[in-house]
Design a protein around this motif. Structure first.
Motif, PDB file in Angstrom:
ATOM      1  N   ARG A 191     -54.250  19.139 -13.484  1.00  0.00           N
ATOM      2  CA  ARG A 191     -54.025  20.368 -13.039  1.00  0.00           C
ATOM      3  C   ARG A 191     -52.451  20.565 -13.895  1.00  0.00           C
ATOM      4  O   ARG A 191     -51.539  21.077 -13.135  1.00  0.00           O
ATOM      5  CB  ARG A 191     -54.395  21.035 -11.520  1.00  0.00           C
ATOM      6  N   ARG A 192     -52.344  20.123 -14.979  1.00  0.00           N
ATOM      7  CA  ARG A 192     -50.841  20.386 -15.448  1.00  0.00           C
ATOM      8  C   ARG A 192     -50.768  20.863 -16.862  1.00  0.00           C
ATOM      9  O   ARG A 192     -52.522  21.336 -17.464  1.00  0.00           O
ATOM     10  CB  ARG A 192     -50.593  18.623 -16.204  1.00  0.00           C
TER      11      ARG A 192
ATOM     12  N   SER B 292     -43.511  25.483 -12.559  1.00  0.00           N
ATOM     13  CA  SER B 292     -43.584  25.777 -13.498  1.00  0.00           C
ATOM     14  C   SER B 292     -44.972  25.364 -14.394  1.00  0.00           C
ATOM     15  O   SER B 292     -45.102  24.459 -14.211  1.00  0.00           O
ATOM     16  CB  SER B 292     -42.946  25.483 -15.529  1.00  0.00           C
ATOM     17  N   ASP B 293     -46.011  25.959 -14.659  1.00  0.00           N
ATOM     18  CA  ASP B 293     -47.105  25.397 -15.472  1.00  0.00           C
ATOM     19  C   ASP B 293     -47.170  24.469 -16.618  1.00  0.00           C
ATOM     20  O   ASP B 293     -48.135  23.429 -16.289  1.00  0.00           O
ATOM     21  CB  ASP B 293     -48.390  26.467 -15.907  1.00  0.00           C
ATOM     22  N   TYR B 294     -45.416  24.859 -17.349  1.00  0.00           N
ATOM     23  CA  TYR B 294     -45.271  23.787 -18.270  1.00  0.00           C
ATOM     24  C   TYR B 294     -44.837  22.649 -18.714  1.00  0.00           C
ATOM     25  O   TYR B 294     -44.136  22.116 -19.227  1.00  0.00           O
ATOM     26  CB  TYR B 294     -45.835  25.332 -19.631  1.00  0.00           C
TER      27      TYR B 294
ATOM     28  N   ASP C 253     -42.960  31.506 -16.547  1.00  0.00           N
ATOM     29  CA  ASP C 253     -43.635  29.924 -17.004  1.00  0.00           C
ATOM     30  C   ASP C 253     -42.740  29.757 -17.900  1.00  0.00           C
ATOM     31  O   ASP C 253     -41.671  28.626 -18.235  1.00  0.00           O
ATOM     32  CB  ASP C 253     -45.090  29.167 -16.535  1.00  0.00           C
TER      33      ASP C 253
ATOM     34  N   SER D 190     -45.288  25.342 -23.699  1.00  0.00           N
ATOM     35  CA  SER D 190     -46.272  25.780 -23.474  1.00  0.00           C
ATOM     36  C   SER D 190     -46.835  24.615 -23.783  1.00  0.00           C
ATOM     37  O   SER D 190     -47.882  24.120 -23.377  1.00  0.00           O
ATOM     38  CB  SER D 190     -47.094  27.184 -23.424  1.00  0.00           C
TER      39      SER D 190
ATOM     40  N   LYS E 259     -48.494  32.251 -19.929  1.00  0.00           N
ATOM     41  CA  LYS E 259     -47.988  32.438 -19.155  1.00  0.00           C
ATOM     42  C   LYS E 259     -46.375  33.098 -19.184  1.00  0.00           C
ATOM     43  O   LYS E 259     -45.773  32.097 -19.530  1.00  0.00           O
ATOM     44  CB  LYS E 259     -47.533  31.890 -17.509  1.00  0.00           C
TER      45      LYS E 259
ATOM     46  N   GLY F 188     -51.371  24.408 -17.349  1.00  0.00           N
ATOM     47  CA  GLY F 188     -51.778  25.948 -16.940  1.00  0.00           C
ATOM     48  C   GLY F 188     -52.807  26.072 -17.866  1.00  0.00           C
ATOM     49  O   GLY F 188     -53.109  26.882 -17.851  1.00  0.00           O
TER      50      GLY F 188
END
Length: 471
Positions: A467-468, A400-402, A392, A97, A389, A470
């Motif tokens: 918007r990277r 994935s948000d990450y 993710d 993350s 999350k 998360g």
């Protein structure tokens, strides 16, 4: 037909990267404290105290040990133990993350080479010197401190550690229930022997073993050694905290076990080094306690080092499983652990070059782990406010948000580089040359805070607007 979902079992969590469920967590406050005490009073604490005695005397050494450890351990603990204790996720998996799935591969490869292999080599060589001292006293041998016999005993320590590691974290827990209290007894026993031979005034007036000309620089170098020790726990303690039952059990034993116990062990090393004129713990025991007591103490020193090696390599092996993906996940635990011990065996053939330059190795680790602690603390506590999350974290895909950019978060790596550059500008780990305001602020603390600030600013101005991550 869809494939069955993986079973999140205790075995898969202990020997792999899956989260540890609440009902699978075995460590309460007391057990976690004993593990940390066993780690902190490993004979590296004696060696740290002895290294502190190189540049300062007893009074300044006491202050340096307390200041360095309380700052380093506190920042390190909040940066990694709170998050892994909450989610039960393997430490380096959770750090996706922060750095991204590809970024964590880079981090694992770099920091494992510095930390895990280096520390384990130091401890195994110390084991070799301790057992060589026993053989010289009992068997009449004449093994020198850098002879092949030291290397062979170091390899024996590695083999024993590998067998214990094969059993996983449960073996570490039960072993430290015995070794942790035993180390406390050893510390108080050495203190008793020291003050049986020397008065406090003798120790307080003893000169440092190899100081520089400037007393202020000597004191801050001593603080820096101990800051490095505190920050250096970063790769180990997160993967132990994930087995704790409560947030209280995840955080506070670090300050009780790691800080308080490390201070005790280092003070023993400081006083012994000043009393006997050597920073090497394996050279103290027989002169202090005589043949029987000295040999017994050296044997226990060897056992203590093995428990520390097992704890270090347990975290390393989990990190490699996470970093290596399916290939390493499929490797049998015994094969993976054995392969990672091979570089330590090679290094053990150079005992003098490694062991006698321990304090330089310590400073190099701080250059990496102080910025790393700052980045991970500000990311989890401030930028994410304790929210991750979990799905993710385990998702390697671009959705994935990450995933960040190509699996790498450039903000976190720029922050690490900035922190490392600040450290090196203030203090050269190889020559121990100090520059600029080092004498007032050290190098680790500015490196930690600069890395945290750079990561925060870049995340707010670059990562979040894109918007990277998360956030």
């Amino acid at each position: 037909m869809a494939a069955p979902a993986p079973k999140f079992t205790g075995a898969s969590a202990a020997f792999g990267t899956l989260p540890v469920l609440k009902e699978e967590r075995e460590l309460g406050f007391i057990d976690h404290s004993w593990i940390n005490i066993g780690l902190a009073i490993a004979t590296w604490a004696f060696l740290l105290g002895g290294s502190t005695a190189l540049v300062v005397g007893a009074r300044d050494g006491i202050y340096a040990i307390i200041i360095g450890n309380v700052i380093g351990v506190s920042i390190m603990a909040v940066s990694v133990c709170i998050s892994t204790g909450k989610f039960g996720i393997e430490q380096f998996t959770l750090m996706r993350s922060v750095f991204g799935p590809t970024g964590i591969l880079i981090l694992v490869g770099f920091f494992l080479a510095i930390y895990g292999v280096g520390w384990s080599a130091v401890l195994s060589i110390m084991f070799g010197r301790a057992i060589s001292g026993v053989m010289n006293q009992v068997g009449g041998t004449h093994i020198g401190e850098n002879d092949l016999g030291v290397t062979l005993f170091a390899i024996l320590a590695i083999a024993i550690s590998w067998l214990l590691l094969w059993k996983g974290p449960t073996a570490v827990k039960w072993l430290n229930r015995f070794v942790g209290p035993g180390k406390l007894i050893l510390c108080f026993g050495i203190l008793f022997l020291i003050f049986s031979h020397k008065s406090w005034s003798d120790i307080a007036n003893a000169a440092p073993l190899a100081p520089f000309d400037d007393k202020r620089i000597n004191f801050m170098i001593a603080v820096e050694f101990n800051l490095a020790a505190g920050f250096g726990w970063w790769p180990v303690l997160g993967n132990i905290s994930r087995f704790t039952r409560t947030p209280r059990a995840a955080l506070w034993p670090n300050l009780i076990g790691i800080f308080a116990a490390a201070v005790l062990g280092e003070l023993v090393g400081l006083f012994a080094a000043l009393s006997l004129g050597s920073h090497d713990p394996t050279a103290w025991m027989i002169p202090l306690g005589g043949a029987f007591v000295g040999v017994t103490a050296l044997l226990f020193v060897g056992l203590a080092n093995i428990t520390a090696i097992v704890s270090i390599f347990y975290g390393m092996c989990l990190a490699m499983r996470q970093a290596g993906g399916r290939y390493f996940e499929a490797l049998p635990w015994g094969v993976l652990t054995g392969a990672l011990f091979l570089p330590v065996i090679v290094i053990a053939f150079f005992p003098g070059q490694i062991y006698d330059n321990f304090f330089k190795f310590l400073a190099w680790t701080a250059l990496g782990f102080a910025p790393l602690s700052g980045v991970t603390a500000v990311d989890y506590l401030i930028l994410r406010r304790g929210r991750i999350k979990q799905c993710d974290v385990f998702n390697d895909g671009a959705d994935s948000d990450y995933a960040f950019w190509g699996g790498i978060n450039p903000a976190s790596f720029v922050a690490l580089a900035a922190g490392g550059a600040v450290y090196y500008a203030l203090f050269d780990p190889q020559s121990l040359a100090a520059h600029g305001p080092f004498v007032w602020v050290s190098a680790s603390v500015p490196a930690c805070f600069v890395a945290a600030i750079v990561h925060y600013v870049l995340t707010r101005t670059m990562v979040m607007p894109a918007r990277r991550g998360g956030y």
